[in-house]
Design a protein around this motif. Structure first.
Motif, PDB file in Angstrom:
ATOM      1  N   LEU A   1       0.814  -1.058  -0.129  1.00  0.00           N
ATOM      2  CA  LEU A   1      -0.010   0.081   0.149  1.00  0.00           C
ATOM      3  C   LEU A   1       0.650   1.257  -0.116  1.00  0.00           C
ATOM      4  O   LEU A   1       0.559   2.405   0.613  1.00  0.00           O
ATOM      5  N   SER A   2       2.069   1.069  -0.918  1.00  0.00           N
ATOM      6  CA  SER A   2       2.978   2.365  -0.796  1.00  0.00           C
ATOM      7  C   SER A   2       2.328   3.718  -1.068  1.00  0.00           C
ATOM      8  O   SER A   2       2.794   4.766  -0.514  1.00  0.00           O
ATOM      9  N   ARG A   3       1.624   3.758  -2.275  1.00  0.00           N
ATOM     10  CA  ARG A   3       0.923   5.177  -2.567  1.00  0.00           C
ATOM     11  C   ARG A   3       0.080   5.522  -1.494  1.00  0.00           C
ATOM     12  O   ARG A   3       0.352   6.887  -0.798  1.00  0.00           O
ATOM     13  N   PRO A   4      -0.849   4.785  -0.886  1.00  0.00           N
ATOM     14  CA  PRO A   4      -1.353   5.476   0.388  1.00  0.00           C
ATOM     15  C   PRO A   4      -0.578   5.748   1.413  1.00  0.00           C
ATOM     16  O   PRO A   4      -1.041   6.912   2.177  1.00  0.00           O
ATOM     17  N   ALA A   5       0.439   5.076   1.641  1.00  0.00           N
ATOM     18  CA  ALA A   5       1.260   5.149   2.798  1.00  0.00           C
ATOM     19  C   ALA A   5       2.131   6.534   2.595  1.00  0.00           C
ATOM     20  O   ALA A   5       2.355   7.185   3.480  1.00  0.00           O
TER      21      ALA A   5
ATOM     22  N   LEU B   1       7.238   8.827  -4.712  1.00  0.00           N
ATOM     23  CA  LEU B   1       6.820   7.451  -4.557  1.00  0.00           C
ATOM     24  C   LEU B   1       5.171   7.517  -4.836  1.00  0.00           C
ATOM     25  O   LEU B   1       4.740   6.544  -5.186  1.00  0.00           O
ATOM     26  N   LEU B   2       4.559   8.661  -4.547  1.00  0.00           N
ATOM     27  CA  LEU B   2       3.202   8.735  -4.821  1.00  0.00           C
ATOM     28  C   LEU B   2       2.970   8.813  -6.218  1.00  0.00           C
ATOM     29  O   LEU B   2       2.108   7.781  -6.890  1.00  0.00           O
ATOM     30  N   VAL B   3       3.414   9.604  -7.259  1.00  0.00           N
ATOM     31  CA  VAL B   3       3.480   9.514  -8.665  1.00  0.00           C
ATOM     32  C   VAL B   3       4.137   8.129  -9.351  1.00  0.00           C
ATOM     33  O   VAL B   3       3.397   7.601 -10.064  1.00  0.00           O
ATOM     34  N   TYR B   4       5.392   7.783  -8.898  1.00  0.00           N
ATOM     35  CA  TYR B   4       5.976   6.797  -9.759  1.00  0.00           C
ATOM     36  C   TYR B   4       5.755   5.251  -8.892  1.00  0.00           C
ATOM     37  O   TYR B   4       6.270   4.590  -9.587  1.00  0.00           O
ATOM     38  N   GLY B   5       5.378   5.340  -7.814  1.00  0.00           N
ATOM     39  CA  GLY B   5       5.047   4.046  -7.167  1.00  0.00           C
ATOM     40  C   GLY B   5       6.438   3.518  -6.558  1.00  0.00           C
ATOM     41  O   GLY B   5       7.394   4.117  -6.505  1.00  0.00           O
ATOM     42  N   PRO B   6       6.314   2.351  -5.773  1.00  0.00           N
ATOM     43  CA  PRO B   6       7.325   1.817  -4.877  1.00  0.00           C
ATOM     44  C   PRO B   6       8.215   1.233  -5.621  1.00  0.00           C
ATOM     45  O   PRO B   6       9.504   0.881  -5.070  1.00  0.00           O
TER      46      PRO B   6
END
Length: 153
Positions: free
Chosen positions: A90-94, A134-139
């Motif tokens: 849940l990287s983007r929500p985190a 991290l939010l834009v490109y992901g984990p």
């Protein structure tokens, strides 16, 4: 001309390697680094809870929240959300949650802007940029999110 073409072919191979693993390594580094910064802050809050409550009552002025509630939410966010980042789950929500924690820290402690040494506010700026990435490109590929995504297809 032959040497130039050989160099060009090698650069293409390097580009492919970076495209395959560069983003994965960068995503992992960003998750671990920025997550660790917030996790350490959460541990400090837990280490002396009475001091944490005093800070939220007297120094930090979180809008719309009672100081005790703000302290609990801030500490919980700084402890739980980094764990999700570390795992890449849940990287983007985190990352979004920690970005909100970061913004709230800056807004509720305006003294950061008045310190002689700008390192404190700069840290928040850098963390914000990392969290936005991290939010834009992901984990990245080295994450549970990527693994679960591959298994779902």
């Amino acid at each position: 001309m032959k040497v130039l073409m050989a160099l060009y072919r090698r650069s293409l191979a390097f580009d492919e390697l970076l495209a395959l693993w560069g983003g994965a390594a960068l995503g992992l580094f960003l998750r671990l680094y920025v997550g660790w910064q917030f996790f350490k802050a959460g541990m400090v809050k837990l280490g002396d809870w009475s001091a944490t409550l005093a800070l939220f009552r007297e120094e930090y002025h979180v809008p719309l929240l009672a100081p005790e509630l703000a302290a609990y939410l801030g500490a919980a966010g700084e402890l739980v959300l980094p764990l999700l980042l570390f795992a890449g789950l849940l990287s983007r929500p985190a990352a979004l949650g920690l970005l909100l924690v970061n913004c709230m820290a800056v807004l509720s402690y305006p003294q950061l802007f008045s310190f002689e040494c700008p390192a404190a506010i700069n840290d928040h700026f850098y963390w914000g940029v990392m969290l936005l990435a991290l939010l834009v490109y992901g984990p990245g590929r080295i994450s549970l999110d990527a693994w679960l995504g591959r298994r779902a297809c």
